[in-house]
Design a protein around this motif. Structure first.
Motif, PDB file in Angstrom:
ATOM      1  N   LEU A 161       0.836  -1.196   0.000  1.00 22.07           N
ATOM      2  CA  LEU A 161       0.000   0.000   0.000  1.00 22.07           C
ATOM      3  C   LEU A 161       0.874   1.250   0.000  1.00 22.07           C
ATOM      4  N   GLN A 162       0.489   2.218  -0.785  1.00 18.65           N
ATOM      5  CA  GLN A 162       1.167   3.513  -0.792  1.00 18.65           C
ATOM      6  C   GLN A 162       0.421   4.408   0.195  1.00 18.65           C
ATOM      7  N   LEU A 163       0.947   4.517   1.407  1.00 20.89           N
ATOM      8  CA  LEU A 163       0.259   5.251   2.457  1.00 20.89           C
ATOM      9  C   LEU A 163       0.818   6.648   2.699  1.00 20.89           C
ATOM     10  N   ASN A 164       2.092   6.827   2.405  1.00 24.14           N
ATOM     11  CA  ASN A 164       2.671   8.150   2.640  1.00 24.14           C
ATOM     12  C   ASN A 164       3.283   8.708   1.357  1.00 24.14           C
ATOM     13  N   ARG A 165       3.486  10.022   1.375  1.00 27.10           N
ATOM     14  CA  ARG A 165       4.040  10.754   0.235  1.00 27.10           C
ATOM     15  C   ARG A 165       5.370  11.407   0.603  1.00 27.10           C
ATOM     16  N   ILE A 166       6.071  10.831   1.547  1.00 26.27           N
ATOM     17  CA  ILE A 166       7.304  11.452   2.035  1.00 26.27           C
ATOM     18  C   ILE A 166       8.295  11.677   0.895  1.00 26.27           C
ATOM     19  N   LYS A 167       8.496  10.683   0.065  1.00 28.41           N
ATOM     20  CA  LYS A 167       9.460  10.803  -1.039  1.00 28.41           C
ATOM     21  C   LYS A 167       9.062  11.938  -1.992  1.00 28.41           C
ATOM     22  N   VAL A 168       7.772  12.027  -2.312  1.00 23.64           N
ATOM     23  CA  VAL A 168       7.277  13.066  -3.219  1.00 23.64           C
ATOM     24  C   VAL A 168       7.508  14.454  -2.622  1.00 23.64           C
ATOM     25  N   VAL A 169       7.171  14.599  -1.356  1.00 24.52           N
ATOM     26  CA  VAL A 169       7.306  15.913  -0.708  1.00 24.52           C
ATOM     27  C   VAL A 169       8.775  16.294  -0.550  1.00 24.52           C
TER      28      VAL A 169
END
Length: 68
Positions: free
Chosen positions: A4-12
Motif C-alpha cells: 500500500l502507498q500510504l505516505n508521500r514522504i518521497k514526493v514531498v
C-alpha cells in the motif's frame, strides 16, 4: 498482496528539494530508515510524521495519501 502507498514522504522531499540524507540527519535516524519510509515498506509513527512536517514546512496531511 501489493504494498500500500500510504505516505508521500518521497514526493514531498522532492518537491522541497530535500534529500533523504537531510531528513535522516534532522531526525537523527539512519538513511536506511528514511528509505524504508519513502518506499512505503514501513510507516513512521504519527509523532515522527509531525516532525517531518515541521522540517519540510508542510501540513501533516500533505505527507499522507488521500483516501478520497
Amino acid at each position: 498482496m501489493p504494498k500500500l502507498q500510504l505516505n508521500r514522504i518521497k514526493v514531498v522531499l522532492t518537491e522541497k528539494n530535500k534529500s533523504g540524507k537531510d531528513l535522516a540527519k534532522y531526525l537523527k535516524k539512519t538513511e536506511s530508515t528514511i528509505s524504508r519510509w519513502c518506499t512505503n515498506e514501513v510507516q513512521p509513527s504519527v509523532e515522527t510524521l509531525y516532525e517531518i512536517s515541521k522540517y519540510l514546512k508542510v501540513d501533516m496531511r500533505d505527507l499522507l495519501v488521500s483516501t478520497l
